[in-house]
Design an enzyme around this catalytic site. Sequence first.
Site, PDB file in Angstrom:
ATOM      1  N   ASP A   1      -0.993  -7.116  13.083  1.00 19.64           N
ATOM      2  CA  ASP A   1      -2.269  -6.540  12.651  1.00 19.64           C
ATOM      3  C   ASP A   1      -3.425  -7.524  12.763  1.00 19.64           C
ATOM      4  O   ASP A   1      -3.232  -8.727  12.989  1.00 19.64           O
ATOM      5  CB  ASP A   1      -2.153  -6.001  11.211  1.00 19.64           C
ATOM      6  CG  ASP A   1      -1.346  -6.912  10.284  1.00 19.64           C
ATOM      7  OD1 ASP A   1      -1.197  -8.102  10.606  1.00 19.64           O
ATOM      8  OD2 ASP A   1      -0.875  -6.423   9.253  1.00 19.64           O
TER       9      ASP A   1
ATOM     10  N   ASN B   1       1.947  -2.892  -2.700  1.00 25.78           N
ATOM     11  CA  ASN B   1       2.012  -1.418  -2.694  1.00 25.78           C
ATOM     12  C   ASN B   1       3.039  -0.893  -1.687  1.00 25.78           C
ATOM     13  O   ASN B   1       3.094   0.299  -1.421  1.00 25.78           O
ATOM     14  CB  ASN B   1       0.627  -0.834  -2.384  1.00 25.78           C
ATOM     15  CG  ASN B   1       0.118  -1.249  -1.014  1.00 25.78           C
ATOM     16  OD1 ASN B   1       0.812  -1.933  -0.268  1.00 25.78           O
ATOM     17  ND2 ASN B   1      -1.098  -0.841  -0.679  1.00 25.78           N
TER      18      ASN B   1
ATOM     19  N   HIS C   1       3.205  -1.770   1.563  1.00 29.55           N
ATOM     20  CA  HIS C   1       2.798  -1.702   2.972  1.00 29.55           C
ATOM     21  C   HIS C   1       3.595  -2.689   3.830  1.00 29.55           C
ATOM     22  O   HIS C   1       3.990  -3.753   3.367  1.00 29.55           O
ATOM     23  CB  HIS C   1       1.284  -1.868   3.156  1.00 29.55           C
ATOM     24  CG  HIS C   1       0.725  -3.236   2.923  1.00 29.55           C
ATOM     25  ND1 HIS C   1      -0.519  -3.457   2.364  1.00 29.55           N
ATOM     26  CD2 HIS C   1       1.204  -4.469   3.196  1.00 29.55           C
ATOM     27  CE1 HIS C   1      -0.754  -4.749   2.312  1.00 29.55           C
ATOM     28  NE2 HIS C   1       0.267  -5.379   2.802  1.00 29.55           N
TER      29      HIS C   1
ATOM     30  N   GLU D   1      -0.532   1.385   5.032  1.00 25.40           N
ATOM     31  CA  GLU D   1      -0.664   1.602   3.598  1.00 25.40           C
ATOM     32  C   GLU D   1       0.088   2.874   3.187  1.00 25.40           C
ATOM     33  O   GLU D   1       0.378   3.738   4.033  1.00 25.40           O
ATOM     34  CB  GLU D   1      -2.157   1.756   3.253  1.00 25.40           C
ATOM     35  CG  GLU D   1      -3.012   0.532   3.594  1.00 25.40           C
ATOM     36  CD  GLU D   1      -2.876  -0.616   2.599  1.00 25.40           C
ATOM     37  OE1 GLU D   1      -1.766  -0.860   2.060  1.00 25.40           O
ATOM     38  OE2 GLU D   1      -3.885  -1.295   2.361  1.00 25.40           O
TER      39      GLU D   1
HETATM   40  C1  F6R Z   1       0.249  -9.331   7.445  1.00 23.22           C
HETATM   41  C2  F6R Z   1       1.048  -8.194   7.047  1.00 23.22           C
HETATM   42  C3  F6R Z   1       1.154  -7.780   5.618  1.00 23.22           C
HETATM   43  C4  F6R Z   1       1.725  -8.890   4.729  1.00 23.22           C
HETATM   44  C5  F6R Z   1       1.756  -8.436   3.271  1.00 23.22           C
HETATM   45  C6  F6R Z   1       2.304  -9.502   2.346  1.00 23.22           C
HETATM   46  O1  F6R Z   1       0.320  -9.514   8.839  1.00 23.22           O
HETATM   47  O2  F6R Z   1       1.614  -7.580   7.888  1.00 23.22           O
HETATM   48  O3  F6R Z   1       1.967  -6.636   5.524  1.00 23.22           O
HETATM   49  O4  F6R Z   1       3.007  -9.207   5.157  1.00 23.22           O
HETATM   50  O5  F6R Z   1       0.478  -8.071   2.850  1.00 23.22           O
HETATM   51  O6  F6R Z   1       1.384 -10.555   2.261  1.00 23.22           O
HETATM   52  P1  F6R Z   1       1.806 -11.917   1.562  1.00 23.22           P
HETATM   53  O7  F6R Z   1       2.833 -12.535   2.416  1.00 23.22           O
HETATM   54  O8  F6R Z   1       0.536 -12.743   1.552  1.00 23.22           O
HETATM   55  O9  F6R Z   1       2.313 -11.559   0.200  1.00 23.22           O
END
Ligand code: F6R
Length: 241
Positions: free
Chosen positions: A67, A136, A138, A143
């Site tokens: 992403d 959440n 994702h 989302e």
């Molecule tokens: C980022 C991504 C997100 C993160 C998620 C967890 O490329 O794909 O899904 O993996 O938001 O973020 P952290 O690791 O900062 O808790």
Amino acid sequence: MNIRVYQSAEQIAGAAASIYAAQLTRKPDSVFGFATGSTPIPTYQALIKLNQRGELDFSRCVTYNLDEYVGLATDHDQSYDYFMRKQLFDHINIKRENTHLPSGIASDLQAECARYDAAVDTAGGVDVMLLGVGLNGHIGFNEPSDAFVYGTNIVNLTESTIAANVRFFSSRDEVPRQALSMGIGQIMASRQIVFIAMGEAKATILKQAFQGPVMPQVPASILQFHPNAVILLDEGAASLL
Ligand code: F6R
């Protein structure tokens, strides 16, 4: 699902790095799907160490990140392009032209999503996809919603995700409200998934995702259906399983 629980981030990183080492030995021109956020950083550090010791060769591998924020240029220090360079690509022998992220500043974002999907397909699909999970549920930036989306798509970030990202920006107003994200279908099409979660804050969503019903309101729950998903957790993240 293959769930393994470790005592430290370093142990998780070591386990993940050994999956990459095995994959690169089998297929030096592997296609990797990479993630950003805090979770993969110890794994990236382990990969850097192995590469610098000459034990892992990235010279032929190709990467597609999950992403990118809409509106951030690649030189913005919160763009995921910048993150990947600083946390991994600048420190390993990967060819810059073999690393890919969707462009969040493309003039036609819809066309950029289609271009990105086609590029992943042309590369032969992803061999190993690295995933973290949002509070959440994702994965990528998919989302919670009413349907699983197949391909790369423009995502409106939820309040929970925006709140989780405020720490990286100087004010809430600066946090991007949209991102481009590989879709759930594309993530599921990866031949192997390495999913990492650490910390008690993730325990509740992991229980819903892995022991609750599979539904788009909990995007990570779809991983219950992946035939080759390795789930690497610390004790905090696994505490409710
Ligand atoms: C980022 C991504 C997100 C993160 C998620 C967890 O490329 O794909 O899904 O993996 O938001 O973020 P952290 O690791 O900062 O808790």
